[in-house]
Scaffold this motif. Sequence first.
Motif, PDB file in Angstrom:
ATOM      1  N   ALA A  37       0.836  -1.203   0.000  1.00  0.00           N
ATOM      2  CA  ALA A  37       0.000   0.000   0.000  1.00  0.00           C
ATOM      3  C   ALA A  37       0.868   1.250   0.000  1.00  0.00           C
ATOM      4  O   ALA A  37       0.591   2.207  -0.690  1.00  0.00           O
ATOM      5  N   GLY A  38       1.926   1.243   0.769  1.00  0.00           N
ATOM      6  CA  GLY A  38       2.889   2.336   0.761  1.00  0.00           C
ATOM      7  C   GLY A  38       2.468   3.554   1.541  1.00  0.00           C
ATOM      8  O   GLY A  38       1.390   3.625   2.103  1.00  0.00           O
ATOM      9  N   ASP A  39       3.380   4.496   1.570  1.00  0.00           N
ATOM     10  CA  ASP A  39       3.127   5.764   2.239  1.00  0.00           C
ATOM     11  C   ASP A  39       3.762   6.877   1.430  1.00  0.00           C
ATOM     12  O   ASP A  39       4.794   6.690   0.797  1.00  0.00           O
ATOM     13  N   SER A  40       3.118   8.020   1.436  1.00  0.00           N
ATOM     14  CA  SER A  40       3.628   9.212   0.759  1.00  0.00           C
ATOM     15  C   SER A  40       3.547  10.374   1.731  1.00  0.00           C
ATOM     16  O   SER A  40       2.944  10.266   2.794  1.00  0.00           O
ATOM     17  N   ALA A  41       4.162  11.491   1.350  1.00  0.00           N
ATOM     18  CA  ALA A  41       4.210  12.637   2.256  1.00  0.00           C
ATOM     19  C   ALA A  41       3.883  13.927   1.523  1.00  0.00           C
ATOM     20  O   ALA A  41       4.076  14.040   0.306  1.00  0.00           O
ATOM     21  N   LEU A  42       3.422  14.885   2.298  1.00  0.00           N
ATOM     22  CA  LEU A  42       3.008  16.173   1.778  1.00  0.00           C
ATOM     23  C   LEU A  42       3.408  17.248   2.769  1.00  0.00           C
ATOM     24  O   LEU A  42       3.191  17.097   3.973  1.00  0.00           O
ATOM     25  N   HIS A  43       4.038  18.318   2.289  1.00  0.00           N
ATOM     26  CA  HIS A  43       4.351  19.470   3.146  1.00  0.00           C
ATOM     27  C   HIS A  43       3.461  20.624   2.719  1.00  0.00           C
ATOM     28  O   HIS A  43       3.531  21.081   1.582  1.00  0.00           O
ATOM     29  N   ILE A  44       2.612  21.081   3.643  1.00  0.00           N
ATOM     30  CA  ILE A  44       1.754  22.230   3.387  1.00  0.00           C
ATOM     31  C   ILE A  44       2.097  23.295   4.418  1.00  0.00           C
ATOM     32  O   ILE A  44       1.793  23.152   5.597  1.00  0.00           O
ATOM     33  N   GLY A 149       9.219   9.040   1.956  1.00  0.00           N
ATOM     34  CA  GLY A 149       7.951   8.628   1.365  1.00  0.00           C
ATOM     35  C   GLY A 149       8.111   8.165  -0.073  1.00  0.00           C
ATOM     36  O   GLY A 149       9.046   8.568  -0.772  1.00  0.00           O
ATOM     37  N   ARG A 150       7.174   7.332  -0.532  1.00  0.00           N
ATOM     38  CA  ARG A 150       7.190   6.891  -1.930  1.00  0.00           C
ATOM     39  C   ARG A 150       7.107   8.105  -2.850  1.00  0.00           C
ATOM     40  O   ARG A 150       7.836   8.215  -3.822  1.00  0.00           O
ATOM     41  N   ALA A 151       6.200   9.000  -2.533  1.00  0.00           N
ATOM     42  CA  ALA A 151       6.059  10.243  -3.281  1.00  0.00           C
ATOM     43  C   ALA A 151       6.076  11.388  -2.278  1.00  0.00           C
ATOM     44  O   ALA A 151       5.708  11.212  -1.121  1.00  0.00           O
ATOM     45  N   PHE A 152       6.494  12.547  -2.730  1.00  0.00           N
ATOM     46  CA  PHE A 152       6.491  13.730  -1.877  1.00  0.00           C
ATOM     47  C   PHE A 152       5.993  14.918  -2.668  1.00  0.00           C
ATOM     48  O   PHE A 152       6.426  15.155  -3.794  1.00  0.00           O
ATOM     49  N   ILE A 153       5.085  15.679  -2.067  1.00  0.00           N
ATOM     50  CA  ILE A 153       4.548  16.903  -2.637  1.00  0.00           C
ATOM     51  C   ILE A 153       4.881  18.020  -1.656  1.00  0.00           C
ATOM     52  O   ILE A 153       4.645  17.879  -0.455  1.00  0.00           O
ATOM     53  N   ILE A 164      13.890  18.945   1.656  1.00  0.00           N
ATOM     54  CA  ILE A 164      13.341  17.591   1.514  1.00  0.00           C
ATOM     55  C   ILE A 164      13.646  17.054   0.124  1.00  0.00           C
ATOM     56  O   ILE A 164      14.087  15.910  -0.032  1.00  0.00           O
ATOM     57  N   PHE A 165      13.435  17.880  -0.898  1.00  0.00           N
ATOM     58  CA  PHE A 165      13.775  17.443  -2.258  1.00  0.00           C
ATOM     59  C   PHE A 165      15.260  17.126  -2.368  1.00  0.00           C
ATOM     60  O   PHE A 165      15.658  16.163  -3.029  1.00  0.00           O
ATOM     61  N   ARG A 166      16.092  17.911  -1.709  1.00  0.00           N
ATOM     62  CA  ARG A 166      17.536  17.674  -1.746  1.00  0.00           C
ATOM     63  C   ARG A 166      17.880  16.338  -1.089  1.00  0.00           C
ATOM     64  O   ARG A 166      18.643  15.537  -1.636  1.00  0.00           O
ATOM     65  N   VAL A 167      17.308  16.065   0.079  1.00  0.00           N
ATOM     66  CA  VAL A 167      17.572  14.791   0.760  1.00  0.00           C
ATOM     67  C   VAL A 167      17.060  13.630  -0.085  1.00  0.00           C
ATOM     68  O   VAL A 167      17.725  12.596  -0.196  1.00  0.00           O
ATOM     69  N   ARG A 168      15.891  13.785  -0.689  1.00  0.00           N
ATOM     70  CA  ARG A 168      15.379  12.730  -1.571  1.00  0.00           C
ATOM     71  C   ARG A 168      16.360  12.455  -2.701  1.00  0.00           C
ATOM     72  O   ARG A 168      16.569  11.309  -3.095  1.00  0.00           O
ATOM     73  N   GLY A 169      16.967  13.495  -3.230  1.00  0.00           N
ATOM     74  CA  GLY A 169      17.979  13.329  -4.277  1.00  0.00           C
ATOM     75  C   GLY A 169      19.192  12.578  -3.766  1.00  0.00           C
ATOM     76  O   GLY A 169      19.720  11.695  -4.445  1.00  0.00           O
ATOM     77  N   TYR A 170      19.644  12.912  -2.559  1.00  0.00           N
ATOM     78  CA  TYR A 170      20.783  12.204  -1.966  1.00  0.00           C
ATOM     79  C   TYR A 170      20.477  10.724  -1.807  1.00  0.00           C
ATOM     80  O   TYR A 170      21.354   9.873  -1.941  1.00  0.00           O
ATOM     81  N   GLY A 176       9.259  11.522  -9.107  1.00  0.00           N
ATOM     82  CA  GLY A 176       7.842  11.502  -8.783  1.00  0.00           C
ATOM     83  C   GLY A 176       7.088  10.527  -9.667  1.00  0.00           C
ATOM     84  O   GLY A 176       7.668   9.674 -10.336  1.00  0.00           O
ATOM     85  N   ALA A 177       5.784  10.699  -9.729  1.00  0.00           N
ATOM     86  CA  ALA A 177       4.914   9.761 -10.424  1.00  0.00           C
ATOM     87  C   ALA A 177       5.258   9.628 -11.909  1.00  0.00           C
ATOM     88  O   ALA A 177       5.323   8.541 -12.437  1.00  0.00           O
ATOM     89  N   GLU A 178       5.467  10.737 -12.580  1.00  0.00           N
ATOM     90  CA  GLU A 178       5.805  10.685 -14.002  1.00  0.00           C
ATOM     91  C   GLU A 178       7.241  11.128 -14.241  1.00  0.00           C
ATOM     92  O   GLU A 178       7.567  11.677 -15.284  1.00  0.00           O
ATOM     93  N   GLY A 179       8.100  10.950 -13.252  1.00  0.00           N
ATOM     94  CA  GLY A 179       9.492  11.297 -13.408  1.00  0.00           C
ATOM     95  C   GLY A 179       9.829  12.747 -13.085  1.00  0.00           C
ATOM     96  O   GLY A 179      10.955  13.169 -13.239  1.00  0.00           O
ATOM     97  N   GLU A 180       8.827  13.524 -12.631  1.00  0.00           N
ATOM     98  CA  GLU A 180       9.123  14.920 -12.318  1.00  0.00           C
ATOM     99  C   GLU A 180       9.992  15.003 -11.067  1.00  0.00           C
ATOM    100  O   GLU A 180       9.913  14.144 -10.194  1.00  0.00           O
ATOM    101  N   GLN A 181      10.822  16.013 -11.001  1.00  0.00           N
ATOM    102  CA  GLN A 181      11.723  16.180  -9.867  1.00  0.00           C
ATOM    103  C   GLN A 181      11.034  16.865  -8.692  1.00  0.00           C
ATOM    104  O   GLN A 181      11.305  16.555  -7.563  1.00  0.00           O
ATOM    105  N   CYS A 182      10.182  17.845  -8.971  1.00  0.00           N
ATOM    106  CA  CYS A 182       9.527  18.607  -7.908  1.00  0.00           C
ATOM    107  C   CYS A 182       8.035  18.729  -8.223  1.00  0.00           C
ATOM    108  O   CYS A 182       7.661  19.010  -9.350  1.00  0.00           O
ATOM    109  N   ARG A 183       7.213  18.534  -7.236  1.00  0.00           N
ATOM    110  CA  ARG A 183       5.771  18.661  -7.403  1.00  0.00           C
ATOM    111  C   ARG A 183       5.252  19.458  -6.230  1.00  0.00           C
ATOM    112  O   ARG A 183       5.657  19.232  -5.087  1.00  0.00           O
TER     113      ARG A 183
END
Length: 189
Positions: A37-44, A149-153, A164-170, A176-183
């Motif tokens: 099922a997985g888990d994803s994350a969102l920063h608002i 997370g599997r995906a991050f927004i 967060i995007f930087r750490v994900r890159g490390y 992301g879902a369609e290969g995007e780097q930042c969403r």
Amino acid sequence: RRFVRDRLHYQPLIIKLAAMVVARMRELAAANGGPGAGDSALHIRRNDFQYKTNFIAAKTSLDNVRSVFRPGETLYLATDEMSDGFFDAFHHAGFTGVYTLNDFKKAGEVLSPERLAALRLAGPLAPPYPDRYSPKFDGMIEQLVCAMGRAFIGTSSSTFTAYIFRVRGYLGNNQGAEGEQCRFHTKAG
């Protein structure tokens, strides 16, 4: 950038605490949504954020990013929003669970005072690290939880999201879902 990547790190205590939250998130995802099922994350970002154009309703944020999430997925929300009920749209959107850091600080959970007191006796949380959990750890823990997370927004124009995007890159976890780097939750698509 390479110097920062190679030389500046969070203390092992912060990494350990974040790993405990990630493990619990995955445990909840498996229990509630079944295997994979997985888990994803969102920063608002809300409250003191200077870019008021990023202040949109939770339902609008959800509509903008719904396509990234999988059915039955567990969602982690990193936010400074204080209003009860603001994220009701997420709670009613079909996720198997929607969690914030405060959910993991409740009695019996991985960051509850009693669980942390028991862990302090073990090596990873023993001195020279602080003998108590500090609210100053929250942001760092949330960044690492989001990075795993599997995906991050994220929130556009936010340095918190940028790291967060930087750490994900490390970690090699930045696609992301369609290969995007930042969403971002503020943009439809």
